[in-house]
Write a protein that holds these residues in place. Structure first.
Motif, mmCIF file in Angstrom:
data_model
loop_
_atom_site.group_PDB
_atom_site.id
_atom_site.type_symbol
_atom_site.label_atom_id
_atom_site.label_comp_id
_atom_site.label_asym_id
_atom_site.label_seq_id
_atom_site.Cartn_x
_atom_site.Cartn_y
_atom_site.Cartn_z
ATOM 1 N N ALA A 218 0.743 -1.239 -0.084
ATOM 2 C CA ALA A 218 0.054 0.116 -0.137
ATOM 3 C C ALA A 218 0.916 1.217 -0.057
ATOM 4 O O ALA A 218 0.509 2.257 -0.471
ATOM 5 C CB ALA A 218 -0.875 0.028 1.259
ATOM 6 N N GLN A 219 2.020 1.115 0.469
ATOM 7 C CA GLN A 219 2.939 2.489 0.425
ATOM 8 C C GLN A 219 3.466 2.677 -0.800
ATOM 9 O O GLN A 219 3.947 3.663 -1.310
ATOM 10 C CB GLN A 219 4.103 2.048 1.463
ATOM 11 C CG GLN A 219 3.788 1.901 2.766
ATOM 12 C CD GLN A 219 4.968 1.407 3.714
ATOM 13 O OE1 GLN A 219 6.167 1.401 3.284
ATOM 14 N NE2 GLN A 219 4.816 1.159 4.882
ATOM 15 N N ARG A 220 3.354 1.482 -1.864
ATOM 16 C CA ARG A 220 4.142 1.902 -3.255
ATOM 17 C C ARG A 220 2.914 1.673 -4.292
ATOM 18 O O ARG A 220 3.358 2.262 -5.646
ATOM 19 C CB ARG A 220 5.051 0.801 -3.673
ATOM 20 C CG ARG A 220 6.010 0.501 -2.469
ATOM 21 C CD ARG A 220 7.467 -0.112 -3.083
ATOM 22 N NE ARG A 220 6.768 -1.690 -3.345
ATOM 23 C CZ ARG A 220 6.695 -2.597 -2.764
ATOM 24 N NH1 ARG A 220 7.009 -2.510 -1.448
ATOM 25 N NH2 ARG A 220 6.513 -3.598 -3.520
ATOM 26 N N HIS A 221 1.841 1.270 -4.339
ATOM 27 C CA HIS A 221 0.892 0.810 -5.353
ATOM 28 C C HIS A 221 -0.725 1.528 -4.538
ATOM 29 O O HIS A 221 -0.959 1.313 -3.575
ATOM 30 C CB HIS A 221 0.622 -0.597 -5.551
ATOM 31 C CG HIS A 221 2.094 -0.920 -6.174
ATOM 32 N ND1 HIS A 221 2.610 -0.908 -7.192
ATOM 33 C CD2 HIS A 221 2.934 -1.745 -5.259
ATOM 34 C CE1 HIS A 221 3.987 -1.487 -7.154
ATOM 35 N NE2 HIS A 221 3.964 -2.204 -6.262
ATOM 36 N N ARG A 222 -1.432 1.724 -5.717
ATOM 37 C CA ARG A 222 -2.783 2.085 -5.233
ATOM 38 C C ARG A 222 -3.691 0.909 -5.424
ATOM 39 O O ARG A 222 -3.728 -0.025 -6.299
ATOM 40 C CB ARG A 222 -3.444 2.901 -6.385
ATOM 41 C CG ARG A 222 -2.877 4.199 -6.425
ATOM 42 C CD ARG A 222 -3.775 5.306 -7.132
ATOM 43 N NE ARG A 222 -5.097 5.269 -6.631
ATOM 44 C CZ ARG A 222 -6.233 5.951 -7.277
ATOM 45 N NH1 ARG A 222 -6.186 6.178 -8.566
ATOM 46 N NH2 ARG A 222 -7.438 5.565 -6.671
ATOM 47 N N ILE A 223 -3.856 0.397 -4.326
ATOM 48 C CA ILE A 223 -4.590 -1.161 -3.892
ATOM 49 C C ILE A 223 -5.788 -0.785 -3.119
ATOM 50 O O ILE A 223 -5.673 0.287 -2.306
ATOM 51 C CB ILE A 223 -3.858 -2.035 -3.346
ATOM 52 C CG1 ILE A 223 -3.302 -1.735 -2.019
ATOM 53 C CG2 ILE A 223 -2.537 -2.460 -4.392
ATOM 54 C CD1 ILE A 223 -2.479 -2.963 -1.367
ATOM 55 N N GLU A 224 -6.658 -1.827 -3.345
ATOM 56 C CA GLU A 224 -7.858 -1.817 -2.124
ATOM 57 C C GLU A 224 -8.098 -3.125 -1.746
ATOM 58 O O GLU A 224 -8.115 -4.073 -2.772
ATOM 59 C CB GLU A 224 -8.945 -1.069 -2.749
ATOM 60 C CG GLU A 224 -10.371 -1.230 -1.829
ATOM 61 C CD GLU A 224 -11.683 -1.091 -2.589
ATOM 62 O OE1 GLU A 224 -12.359 -1.841 -2.660
ATOM 63 O OE2 GLU A 224 -11.681 0.193 -3.228
ATOM 64 N N LEU A 225 -8.059 -3.334 -0.494
ATOM 65 C CA LEU A 225 -8.341 -4.754 -0.060
ATOM 66 C C LEU A 225 -9.943 -4.858 -0.070
ATOM 67 O O LEU A 225 -10.502 -4.035 0.682
ATOM 68 C CB LEU A 225 -7.976 -5.065 1.303
ATOM 69 C CG LEU A 225 -8.078 -6.421 2.108
ATOM 70 C CD1 LEU A 225 -7.564 -7.622 1.081
ATOM 71 C CD2 LEU A 225 -7.657 -6.279 3.342
ATOM 72 N N ARG A 226 -10.722 -5.752 -0.756
ATOM 73 C CA ARG A 226 -11.853 -5.793 -0.558
ATOM 74 C C ARG A 226 -12.310 -7.569 0.074
ATOM 75 O O ARG A 226 -11.779 -8.375 -0.161
ATOM 76 C CB ARG A 226 -12.483 -6.048 -2.024
ATOM 77 C CG ARG A 226 -14.103 -6.116 -2.228
ATOM 78 C CD ARG A 226 -14.840 -4.639 -2.048
ATOM 79 N NE ARG A 226 -13.975 -3.740 -3.030
ATOM 80 C CZ ARG A 226 -14.746 -3.520 -4.258
ATOM 81 N NH1 ARG A 226 -15.494 -4.416 -4.797
ATOM 82 N NH2 ARG A 226 -13.872 -2.441 -4.754
ATOM 83 N N ILE A 227 -13.116 -7.398 1.123
ATOM 84 C CA ILE A 227 -13.362 -8.222 1.903
ATOM 85 C C ILE A 227 -15.005 -8.431 2.033
ATOM 86 O O ILE A 227 -15.553 -7.840 2.299
ATOM 87 C CB ILE A 227 -13.019 -8.106 3.370
ATOM 88 C CG1 ILE A 227 -11.504 -7.938 3.521
ATOM 89 C CG2 ILE A 227 -13.363 -9.318 4.362
ATOM 90 C CD1 ILE A 227 -10.779 -7.318 4.990
ATOM 91 N N VAL A 228 -15.470 -9.726 1.456
ATOM 92 C CA VAL A 228 -16.751 -9.984 1.460
ATOM 93 C C VAL A 228 -16.883 -11.367 2.564
ATOM 94 O O VAL A 228 -16.404 -12.266 2.395
ATOM 95 C CB VAL A 228 -16.921 -10.751 0.154
ATOM 96 C CG1 VAL A 228 -18.493 -10.963 -0.078
ATOM 97 C CG2 VAL A 228 -16.500 -9.513 -1.201
ATOM 98 N N ALA A 229 -17.944 -10.916 3.520
ATOM 99 C CA ALA A 229 -17.867 -11.788 4.627
ATOM 100 C C ALA A 229 -19.476 -11.510 5.186
ATOM 101 O O ALA A 229 -19.744 -10.373 4.916
ATOM 102 C CB ALA A 229 -16.983 -11.728 5.676
ATOM 103 N N SER A 230 -19.831 -12.389 6.285
ATOM 104 C CA SER A 230 -20.910 -12.028 6.847
ATOM 105 C C SER A 230 -21.199 -11.250 7.763
ATOM 106 O O SER A 230 -22.036 -10.764 8.249
ATOM 107 C CB SER A 230 -21.666 -13.537 7.123
ATOM 108 O OG SER A 230 -20.768 -14.143 8.169
ATOM 109 N N SER A 231 -19.820 -11.009 8.467
ATOM 110 C CA SER A 231 -20.025 -10.041 9.402
ATOM 111 C C SER A 231 -18.421 -9.249 9.542
ATOM 112 O O SER A 231 -17.458 -9.880 8.903
ATOM 113 C CB SER A 231 -19.898 -10.708 10.857
ATOM 114 O OG SER A 231 -19.509 -9.888 11.999
ATOM 115 N N ALA A 232 -18.352 -8.088 9.762
ATOM 116 C CA ALA A 232 -17.084 -7.097 9.778
ATOM 117 C C ALA A 232 -16.485 -7.339 11.335
ATOM 118 O O ALA A 232 -15.242 -6.812 11.374
ATOM 119 C CB ALA A 232 -17.253 -5.833 9.398
#
Length: 368
Positions: A218-232
């Motif tokens: 994340a310090q070097r690239h434009r990324i997004e972590l996408r998490i799909v689950a039933s609860s956060a």
């Protein structure tokens, strides 16, 4: 105690349409939201119906790991037993050629109901896709012994089953490719790169394995972590400082749509936990089915599904995770190359269509 269940009643028994098929098959499954049913019993039954066999779907109600809050936990368990008694009467009256048991009837140590089915049916098949014997070893031993045949989702499960039954076949958890369209190629200009994970909320903590690599990336690239689950809720314990991420509540009807938005799939697993060794690689296969490149821990069947550098990457150390993800982040052609080969792998080895003949072979084998 269990998850809250929807009170919507869609019927614990769904008889198949009349046909002149060769076999009458009863699937005792856990519920249409339970992965073992969604990716094994239900798609196999659908394909068998198309082939002319008469299949009856008998679901746990409430679903196996659920309960109705308005009814209470214990009364919900009693209702499950009542429904299974109805299925037992059905099995005795219709005299099915084959009864397929999805893992076990109840998530507890009892085997009395399964023993009743054993006495009532011609041929009993036990279908196992997870290390259920780690929770109830004596129960698993009895179920495997009483079955005419055990179908195991991978060779690690098969090795355990052969301790109790010599009639064991390995049939992997499969993907119905008709439900998983191939992802459109990236145009190279899309940003950020979405690195995705989908699964049960209980497995969200496994993302801690890859979190250090994501923080560096994340310090070097434009990324997004996408998490799909039933609860956060489990996300509170993850150190994702500096990592842009988005949580998406899991909905079965939308999960393929969510996966199609990923650029890269993740399947980290701890190597020091017995349970993970017996997993069947479902989320990995889901990514691969739409043509996504994935990075996975080489634990259990993952190391068999992924051919490193050909249809995905395997990673153990933080450096390996970082290097594998970085290679995919910066190179859309590499993502396309690995993703195309990944979908080809699913089509040739892990699709319902390819493995249906193996199920038929097991179902039609003479009982000993």
């Amino acid at each position: 105690m269990g998850k809250k269940a929807s009170s919507r009643f869609d019927g614990p028994v769904v008889p198949g349409p009349p046909s002149f098929g060769d076999m009458r098959i009863l699937f005792l499954h856990s519920g249409d939201r339970v992965p073992s049913a969604r990716f094994r019993a239900l798609p196999v039954a659908r394909r068998l119906r198309q082939a002319g066999h008469r299949c009856t779907l008998a679901s746990s109600f409430p679903q196996k790991y659920d309960y109705f809050p308005w009814l209470g936990f214990r009364p919900s368990q009693a209702l499950k037993r009542i429904v299974r008694f109805a299925h037992l009467v059905l099995a005795r009256l219709r005299r099915y050629d084959v009864v397929v048991l999805d893992r076990e009837l109840f998530d507890n140590p009892t085997v009395a109901m399964e023993e009743r089915f054993r006495k009532a049916v011609k041929r009993l098949i036990l279908d196992v896709d997870d290390g259920i014997f780690l929770r109830y070893p004596e129960k698993f031993a009895r179920l495997a012994q009483m079955a005419d045949h055990v179908v195991a989702g991978n060779r690690f499960l098969a090795d355990k089953a052969r301790t109790y039954n010599e009639c064991v076949s390995v049939i992997p958890t499969c993907i119905e490719l008709d439900d998983y369209p191939q992802r459109s190629p990236d145009d190279g200009a899309q940003s950020p790169i979405i690195i995705g994970w989908i699964g049960t909320h209980a497995n969200v903590p496994y993302l801690a394995i890859v979190a250090p690599a994501l923080r560096r990336l994340a310090q070097r690239h434009r990324i997004e972590l996408r998490i799909v689950a039933s609860s956060a809720d489990p996300l509170q314990d993850l150190d994702l400082q500096g990592v842009p991420f988005r949580f998406v509540p899991w909905q079965g009807e939308h999960e393929v749509r969510e996966i199609l938005q990923f650029h890269i799939g993740l399947m980290p697993l701890p190597a020091d936990q017995q349970w993970t060794r017996y997993k069947c690689g479902l989320k990995l296969l889901q990514y691969m089915a739409v043509g996504l490149p994935a990075v996975a821990s080489p634990v259990g069947v993952n190391a068999e599904i992924v051919q490193h550098g050909m249809n995905g990457y395997l990673a153990t150390t933080v450096t390996e995770w970082e290097e594998a993800l970085a290679a995919l982040i910066v190179d859309p052609e590499k993502r396309l190359q690995l993703g195309t080969e990944a979908r080809r792998t699913v089509k040739s080895r892990y699709s319902v269509e390819v493995n249906l003949a193996r199920y038929l072979e097991v179902f039609q084998a003479p009982s000993t």
